[in-house]
Design a protein around this motif. Sequence first.
Motif, mmCIF file in Angstrom:
data_model
loop_
_atom_site.group_PDB
_atom_site.id
_atom_site.type_symbol
_atom_site.label_atom_id
_atom_site.label_comp_id
_atom_site.label_asym_id
_atom_site.label_seq_id
_atom_site.Cartn_x
_atom_site.Cartn_y
_atom_site.Cartn_z
ATOM 1 N N MET A 1 32.639 25.995 61.731
ATOM 2 C CA MET A 1 31.861 27.224 61.623
ATOM 3 C C MET A 1 32.808 28.370 61.262
ATOM 4 N N ILE A 2 32.400 29.188 60.295
ATOM 5 C CA ILE A 2 33.222 30.300 59.832
ATOM 6 C C ILE A 2 33.006 31.528 60.722
ATOM 7 N N SER A 3 34.066 32.265 60.951
ATOM 8 C CA SER A 3 33.964 33.481 61.759
ATOM 9 C C SER A 3 33.491 34.643 60.890
ATOM 10 N N TYR A 4 33.047 35.706 61.543
ATOM 11 C CA TYR A 4 32.642 36.898 60.801
ATOM 12 C C TYR A 4 33.808 37.417 59.955
ATOM 13 N N THR A 5 34.992 37.472 60.522
ATOM 14 C CA THR A 5 36.153 38.000 59.805
ATOM 15 C C THR A 5 36.433 37.209 58.535
ATOM 16 N N ASP A 6 36.413 35.888 58.628
ATOM 17 C CA ASP A 6 36.644 35.055 57.441
ATOM 18 C C ASP A 6 35.526 35.254 56.414
ATOM 19 N N ALA A 7 34.284 35.360 56.877
ATOM 20 C CA ALA A 7 33.153 35.578 55.975
ATOM 21 C C ALA A 7 33.283 36.928 55.278
ATOM 22 N N PHE A 8 33.698 37.953 56.002
ATOM 23 C CA PHE A 8 33.877 39.285 55.437
ATOM 24 C C PHE A 8 34.905 39.256 54.304
ATOM 25 N N PHE A 9 36.055 38.645 54.546
ATOM 26 C CA PHE A 9 37.095 38.608 53.520
ATOM 27 C C PHE A 9 36.664 37.772 52.315
ATOM 28 N N LYS A 10 35.910 36.730 52.553
ATOM 29 C CA LYS A 10 35.396 35.916 51.447
ATOM 30 C C LYS A 10 34.421 36.734 50.604
ATOM 31 N N ALA A 11 33.537 37.481 51.257
ATOM 32 C CA ALA A 11 32.580 38.331 50.531
ATOM 33 C C ALA A 11 33.309 39.421 49.749
ATOM 34 N N LYS A 12 34.362 40.016 50.317
ATOM 35 C CA LYS A 12 35.124 41.064 49.638
ATOM 36 C C LYS A 12 35.852 40.519 48.410
ATOM 37 N N GLU A 13 36.212 39.240 48.422
ATOM 38 C CA GLU A 13 36.821 38.625 47.238
ATOM 39 C C GLU A 13 35.814 38.556 46.093
ATOM 40 N N ILE A 14 34.557 38.374 46.449
ATOM 41 C CA ILE A 14 33.495 38.270 45.438
ATOM 42 C C ILE A 14 33.101 39.651 44.933
ATOM 43 N N ARG A 15 32.963 40.598 45.846
ATOM 44 C CA ARG A 15 32.547 41.947 45.461
ATOM 45 C C ARG A 15 33.157 42.953 46.430
ATOM 46 N N GLU A 16 33.908 43.855 45.901
ATOM 47 C CA GLU A 16 34.572 44.881 46.710
ATOM 48 C C GLU A 16 33.573 45.845 47.351
ATOM 49 N N GLU A 17 32.480 46.140 46.647
ATOM 50 C CA GLU A 17 31.520 47.158 47.085
ATOM 51 C C GLU A 17 30.484 46.610 48.056
ATOM 52 N N ILE A 18 30.879 46.332 49.277
ATOM 53 C CA ILE A 18 29.917 45.984 50.324
ATOM 54 C C ILE A 18 30.064 47.001 51.444
ATOM 55 N N ASP A 19 28.934 47.389 52.020
ATOM 56 C CA ASP A 19 29.004 48.416 53.050
ATOM 57 C C ASP A 19 28.124 48.135 54.271
ATOM 58 N N SER A 20 27.493 46.956 54.300
ATOM 59 C CA SER A 20 26.711 46.595 55.478
ATOM 60 C C SER A 20 26.619 45.076 55.591
ATOM 61 N N CYS A 21 26.238 44.626 56.777
ATOM 62 C CA CYS A 21 26.119 43.189 57.026
ATOM 63 C C CYS A 21 24.921 42.942 57.936
ATOM 64 N N ILE A 22 24.202 41.878 57.640
ATOM 65 C CA ILE A 22 23.148 41.394 58.525
ATOM 66 C C ILE A 22 23.567 39.989 58.931
ATOM 67 N N GLU A 23 23.709 39.780 60.227
ATOM 68 C CA GLU A 23 24.078 38.457 60.719
ATOM 69 C C GLU A 23 22.823 37.698 61.120
ATOM 70 N N TYR A 24 22.686 36.509 60.577
ATOM 71 C CA TYR A 24 21.611 35.583 60.939
ATOM 72 C C TYR A 24 22.234 34.376 61.635
ATOM 73 N N GLU A 25 21.411 33.562 62.231
ATOM 74 C CA GLU A 25 21.914 32.361 62.884
ATOM 75 C C GLU A 25 22.691 31.462 61.917
ATOM 76 N N ASN A 26 22.258 31.435 60.656
ATOM 77 C CA ASN A 26 22.856 30.500 59.700
ATOM 78 C C ASN A 26 23.787 31.135 58.671
ATOM 79 N N GLY A 27 23.983 32.437 58.720
ATOM 80 C CA GLY A 27 24.862 33.055 57.736
ATOM 81 C C GLY A 27 24.982 34.555 57.889
ATOM 82 N N TYR A 28 25.899 35.099 57.095
ATOM 83 C CA TYR A 28 26.137 36.530 57.034
ATOM 84 C C TYR A 28 25.688 37.029 55.666
#
Length: 75
Positions: free
Chosen positions: A1-28
Amino acid sequence: MISYTDAFFKAKEIREEIDSCIEYENGYVFCSDKGKDQAGGYYSPIVILKDDGKAVDMSQFVVNGTGKELKSFSL
């Protein structure tokens, strides 16, 4: 299972312009305010699955099941 921190950095690699997050049971779901007035395109939400850390689009995430929304927050 991936942590929030790892998911955040992975998302930032895809797109720098993110400014919010919604956490669900199955994903960020990482979003940008710049995309709130459009459907699809560059500013579409980035979803990082919790079970394997894979990045998928929002439609695939919804079809496969998001689980319950746990929390949402600004970055």
